[in-house]
Motif scaffolding. Structure first.
Motif, PDB file in Angstrom:
ATOM      1  N   ASP A  74      76.643  35.501  32.223  1.00 36.53           N
ATOM      2  CA  ASP A  74      77.359  34.838  33.316  1.00 36.53           C
ATOM      3  C   ASP A  74      77.904  33.512  32.800  1.00 36.53           C
ATOM      4  O   ASP A  74      77.651  32.447  33.372  1.00 36.53           O
ATOM      5  CB  ASP A  74      76.424  34.639  34.523  1.00 36.53           C
ATOM      6  N   TYR A  77      75.609  30.532  32.655  1.00 36.71           N
ATOM      7  CA  TYR A  77      74.757  30.270  33.829  1.00 36.71           C
ATOM      8  C   TYR A  77      73.555  31.213  33.833  1.00 36.71           C
ATOM      9  O   TYR A  77      72.868  31.361  34.832  1.00 36.71           O
ATOM     10  CB  TYR A  77      75.576  30.332  35.126  1.00 36.71           C
ATOM     11  N   VAL A 114      70.573  24.691  36.057  1.00 43.11           N
ATOM     12  CA  VAL A 114      70.653  25.984  36.759  1.00 43.11           C
ATOM     13  C   VAL A 114      69.238  26.387  37.173  1.00 43.11           C
ATOM     14  O   VAL A 114      68.562  27.138  36.455  1.00 43.11           O
ATOM     15  CB  VAL A 114      71.296  27.054  35.849  1.00 43.11           C
ATOM     16  N   HIS A 117      67.711  30.450  38.887  1.00 39.61           N
ATOM     17  CA  HIS A 117      67.392  31.638  38.094  1.00 39.61           C
ATOM     18  C   HIS A 117      67.416  31.282  36.614  1.00 39.61           C
ATOM     19  O   HIS A 117      68.104  30.350  36.215  1.00 39.61           O
ATOM     20  CB  HIS A 117      68.427  32.741  38.359  1.00 39.61           C
ATOM     21  N   PHE A 162      77.131  38.901  43.130  1.00 41.62           N
ATOM     22  CA  PHE A 162      78.140  39.477  42.239  1.00 41.62           C
ATOM     23  C   PHE A 162      78.388  40.953  42.523  1.00 41.62           C
ATOM     24  O   PHE A 162      79.075  41.631  41.780  1.00 41.62           O
ATOM     25  CB  PHE A 162      77.698  39.328  40.772  1.00 41.62           C
ATOM     26  N   PHE A 180      72.085  36.812  41.617  1.00 41.22           N
ATOM     27  CA  PHE A 180      73.348  36.935  40.892  1.00 41.22           C
ATOM     28  C   PHE A 180      73.262  38.177  40.003  1.00 41.22           C
ATOM     29  O   PHE A 180      72.878  39.230  40.472  1.00 41.22           O
ATOM     30  CB  PHE A 180      73.647  35.629  40.129  1.00 41.22           C
ATOM     31  N   GLN A 184      69.910  37.641  35.617  1.00 41.29           N
ATOM     32  CA  GLN A 184      69.571  36.305  36.134  1.00 41.29           C
ATOM     33  C   GLN A 184      68.461  36.396  37.186  1.00 41.29           C
ATOM     34  O   GLN A 184      68.706  36.220  38.388  1.00 41.29           O
ATOM     35  CB  GLN A 184      70.818  35.647  36.738  1.00 41.29           C
ATOM     36  N   ARG A 214      74.564  18.107  37.431  1.00 41.12           N
ATOM     37  CA  ARG A 214      75.217  18.927  38.454  1.00 41.12           C
ATOM     38  C   ARG A 214      74.241  20.069  38.721  1.00 41.12           C
ATOM     39  O   ARG A 214      73.803  20.752  37.782  1.00 41.12           O
ATOM     40  CB  ARG A 214      76.564  19.433  37.919  1.00 41.12           C
ATOM     41  N   ASP A 216      73.282  23.544  40.064  1.00 43.75           N
ATOM     42  CA  ASP A 216      73.857  24.847  40.376  1.00 43.75           C
ATOM     43  C   ASP A 216      73.173  25.449  41.606  1.00 43.75           C
ATOM     44  O   ASP A 216      71.943  25.397  41.722  1.00 43.75           O
ATOM     45  CB  ASP A 216      73.625  25.754  39.152  1.00 43.75           C
ATOM     46  N   VAL A 217      73.969  26.040  42.484  1.00 42.63           N
ATOM     47  CA  VAL A 217      73.495  26.643  43.749  1.00 42.63           C
ATOM     48  C   VAL A 217      72.247  25.933  44.297  1.00 42.63           C
ATOM     49  O   VAL A 217      71.195  26.547  44.523  1.00 42.63           O
ATOM     50  CB  VAL A 217      73.323  28.183  43.663  1.00 42.63           C
ATOM     51  N   GLU A 275      75.798  21.501  44.046  1.00 47.67           N
ATOM     52  CA  GLU A 275      76.696  22.597  44.400  1.00 47.67           C
ATOM     53  C   GLU A 275      75.979  23.347  45.516  1.00 47.67           C
ATOM     54  O   GLU A 275      75.079  24.150  45.268  1.00 47.67           O
ATOM     55  CB  GLU A 275      76.932  23.536  43.206  1.00 47.67           C
ATOM     56  N   HIS A 335      85.555  26.180  37.459  1.00 47.88           N
ATOM     57  CA  HIS A 335      85.449  27.402  36.648  1.00 47.88           C
ATOM     58  C   HIS A 335      85.205  28.656  37.489  1.00 47.88           C
ATOM     59  O   HIS A 335      85.028  29.731  36.929  1.00 47.88           O
ATOM     60  CB  HIS A 335      84.323  27.221  35.634  1.00 47.88           C
ATOM     61  N   ASP A 336      85.128  28.499  38.807  1.00 48.33           N
ATOM     62  CA  ASP A 336      84.821  29.648  39.672  1.00 48.33           C
ATOM     63  C   ASP A 336      86.000  30.112  40.514  1.00 48.33           C
ATOM     64  O   ASP A 336      85.859  31.098  41.244  1.00 48.33           O
ATOM     65  CB  ASP A 336      83.665  29.290  40.628  1.00 48.33           C
ATOM     66  N   ARG A 434      86.452  35.674  37.307  1.00 49.35           N
ATOM     67  CA  ARG A 434      86.817  34.275  37.082  1.00 49.35           C
ATOM     68  C   ARG A 434      87.277  33.997  35.656  1.00 49.35           C
ATOM     69  O   ARG A 434      87.420  32.849  35.264  1.00 49.35           O
ATOM     70  CB  ARG A 434      85.597  33.410  37.434  1.00 49.35           C
ATOM     71  N   ARG A 438      89.200  30.542  32.754  1.00 49.78           N
ATOM     72  CA  ARG A 438      88.282  30.140  31.682  1.00 49.78           C
ATOM     73  C   ARG A 438      88.856  30.410  30.289  1.00 49.78           C
ATOM     74  O   ARG A 438      88.121  30.427  29.298  1.00 49.78           O
ATOM     75  CB  ARG A 438      86.951  30.886  31.839  1.00 49.78           C
TER      76      ARG A 438
HETATM   77  C1  GLC Z   1      77.376  28.721  40.436  1.00 44.92           C
HETATM   78  C2  GLC Z   1      78.274  28.607  39.226  1.00 44.92           C
HETATM   79  C3  GLC Z   1      78.794  29.960  38.867  1.00 44.92           C
HETATM   80  C4  GLC Z   1      77.607  30.850  38.548  1.00 44.92           C
HETATM   81  C5  GLC Z   1      76.607  30.882  39.695  1.00 44.92           C
HETATM   82  C6  GLC Z   1      75.299  31.468  39.273  1.00 44.92           C
HETATM   83  O1  GLC Z   1      78.074  29.102  41.566  1.00 44.92           O
HETATM   84  O2  GLC Z   1      79.294  27.681  39.480  1.00 44.92           O
HETATM   85  O3  GLC Z   1      79.667  29.912  37.780  1.00 44.92           O
HETATM   86  O4  GLC Z   1      78.061  32.150  38.303  1.00 44.92           O
HETATM   87  O5  GLC Z   1      76.313  29.589  40.164  1.00 44.92           O
HETATM   88  O6  GLC Z   1      74.620  30.610  38.401  1.00 44.92           O
END
Ligand code: GLC
Length: 560
Positions: A74, A77, A114, A117, A162, A180, A184, A214, A216-217, A275, A335-336, A434, A438
């Motif tokens: 991913d 990620y 991150v 996961h 996903f 995801f 993950q 930053r 993630d989720v 995020e 990037h998404d 996405r 990228r």
């Molecule tokens: C966030 C990231 C994305 C990633 C997802 C799972 O939304 O921006 O790119 O796929 O988390 O980690």
């Protein structure tokens, strides 16, 4: 570690701890930024080699998408080790050097964490597989028995983000949850060992000089998985008011309170941005000083180039920021999502429910209704320049995504066998994914990968990339790159004050507001030129027409 002479753009890093409130943060997607070893994949030394470019652009900080060891299932990620660098991208020593070079140029560093996961390659997950049911190793993740007479059905019918089921069965018959990709597995945030390990990671990078994180989720970490588990339909119907079993739970802030104590133990305190895809009324919970301190506002990612939408989004988000005491964050691309130059070149309001057009090959764009409109590339860029000057004139911090300063478009010409994004595979190609935003950056007009590296590029760069190359735009005062450089340079005059006052332009297609130092920002969303207020035109996103602001353009004025 070598030291470098700071450039003329270098600013003092000992500034107030509030440096982030109005910072311009440039997102680097490491695999696609610059490649120094010619393997087609961007690397850490590649980023270091471009620090002078970032300094000249005038950004206050960079945010690095994950560069940790990863199978890249991913795009990074899927992290196999949070306290190391992917050998394909470099070493910890390379990271130390990058941080040193950035700091020497007055640029701060934010890294991506991150926490929801890990990768299935993470030592913990491998241990969990080997240790078997009931083990402490499995308690770090979310393992359950299956349903059905022989347990061969997943514990619930939950769907992963996903696409496809959110549970995967392992050899001994148990199932693990993955929000995801199947690679993950979700961590169990009720486990103190998991919590402790992330604190260690935050300290690891803070000790190395990283300035912020930053997350993630950020709204997904804690879960209530008491039996009986709800169905997918129940999950979708339950209100997300802090007590939802899976999303945006109030108890996630216990985790962030602990992190906040870690951040504040550094001088200056480390920053964090969430995020968090949550209801707007709940964003301030993440942005509070006691929690992560700032949260992304993604409203512009889903908006058309439309005056009423832009005005409402600014008003709403400044109000939310005032509620939390934080500053808001403006994001046009990341990037998404499909790059904004491209979004703005497609017909409005015909996108899917999530605001995204679905990509089709051959530079055609399949919208949710099945039509394939042609991209108006020039119009998209014109609007993108106007939108950029609009957001850069606002109070709050602005997050730029690599390549937007070049006016770069989404790449639609990626064949199925070249795609990498799991959303493409797990949706069986219904969602093109996405990868199109990228694709490695074009640094020069010529060369094997437009100056990205000596070798090829891990995602195919189309021929039209040449026209967007940094080298081509560098000395051209009319280029998008020059516009961004000038805007970022001028913007320092705005970074001292967070006030905004609306100005009634007397017409619906013009949005105007006043900022400190007598500055006025005017955006003309319509197609006809409109007169400008009296004053000096500091910058405009397209040439004035007979002294008036052209259609789909923004100007920065210093009032007379
Ligand atoms: C966030 C990231 C994305 C990633 C997802 C799972 O939304 O921006 O790119 O796929 O988390 O980690």
């Amino acid at each position: 570690m070598t030291t470098v002479a700071p450039s003329v753009h270098a600013r003092d890093l000992s500034d107030a701890p509030d440096w982030w409130r109005q910072a311009v943060v440039y997102q680097v997607y490491p695999r696609s930024f610059a490649d120094t070893d010619g393997d087609g994949l961007g690397d850490i030394t590649g980023i270091t080699s471009r620090v002078p470019y970032l300094a000249e652009l005038g950004v206050d900080a960079i945010w690095l998408s994950p560069f940790y060891p990863s199978a890249l299932a991913d795009g990074g990620y899927d992290v196999a080790d949070y306290r190391d660098v992917d050998p394909k991208l470099g070493t910890l020593a390379d990271m130390d050097e990058l941080i040193a070079q950035l700091h020497a140029h007055g640029i701060r560093v934010i890294v991506d964490i991150v926490p929801n996961h890990t990768s299935n390659d993470h030592a913990w997950f491998q241990e969990a597989l080997a240790a078997g049911r009931g083990s402490a190793a499995r308690e770090r993740y979310i393992f359950r028995e299956g349903t059905g007479p022989d347990g061969s059905e997943p514990p619930t019918d939950w769907q992963s983000t996903f696409g496809g089921p959110a549970w995967e069965r392992v050899a001994d018959g148990q199932w693990y949850m993955h929000h995801f990709d199947v690679s993950q597995p979700d961590l169990n945030w009720a486990n103190p060992e998991v919590r402790g390990d992330f604190v260690k990671t935050l300290r690891f990078w803070s000790d190395r000089g990283v300035d912020g994180f930053r997350i993630d989720v950020a709204h997904m970490l804690t879960k209530d998985l008491s039996e009986p588990l709800p169905s997918q339909a129940e999950i979708e119907a339950l209100p997300q008011d802090g007590s939802h079993p899976l999303f945006d739970r109030d108890d996630v802030h216990e985790v962030y309170a602990e992190w906040r104590a870690v951040f504040n133990s550094y001088d200056p305190p480390r920053t964090a941005v969430a995020e968090a895809w949550v209801h707007p009324s709940r964003v301030p919970l993440y942005a509070r000083a006691e929690s992560l301190g700032q949260a992304f506002n993604f409203d512009l990612l889903e908006a058309d180039f439309d005056p009423a939408q832009f005005r409402r989004i600014v008003a709403d988000n400044l109000a939310l920021a005032a509620e939390s005491g934080s500053s808001t964050t403006w994001v046009l691309s990341n990037h998404d999502v499909v790059r904004h130059a491209t979004r703005y070149g497609l017909p409005d309001a015909e996108r899917g429910a999530d605001g995204r057009p679905t990509l089709k090959h051959g530079n055609e764009w399949l919208l949710s209704g099945g039509q394939t409109p042609t991209l108006d590339a020039e119009r998209g860029e014109r609007r993108a320049r106007a939108a950029a000057l609009f957001v850069l004139g606002l109070p709050g911090s602005a997050y730029l995504y690599q390549g937007e300063e070049l006016g770069l478009h989404e790449v639609a010409e990626i064949s199925d066998d070249q795609r990498q994004d799991p959303t493409f595979f797990r949706s069986r190609g219904i969602d093109q994914g996405r990868d199109g935003c990228r694709v490695p950056l074009p640094w020069s007009e010529n060369g094997p990968s437009f100056g990205f590296g000596e070798g090829g590029a891990h995602l195919p760069q189309p021929e039209w990339f040449a026209a967007y190359a940094v080298g081509l735009q560098d000395g051209d005062p009319a280029s998008t790159l020059s516009l961004y450089r000038r805007a970022l340079d001028l913007r320092h005059a705005l970074q001292t004050d967070e006030r905004l006052e609306w100005i009634d332009a007397g017409r619906d297609d013009v949005v105007a507001f006043a900022r400190p130092n007598g500055w006025t920002i005017v955006t003309n969303f319509g197609s006809e030129p409109v007169p400008l207020p009296a004053g000096e035109v500091l910058l405009s996103s397209s040439p004035l027409e007979g002294g008036a602001l052209a259609g789909e353009s923004t100007a920065w004025i210093r009032r007379a």
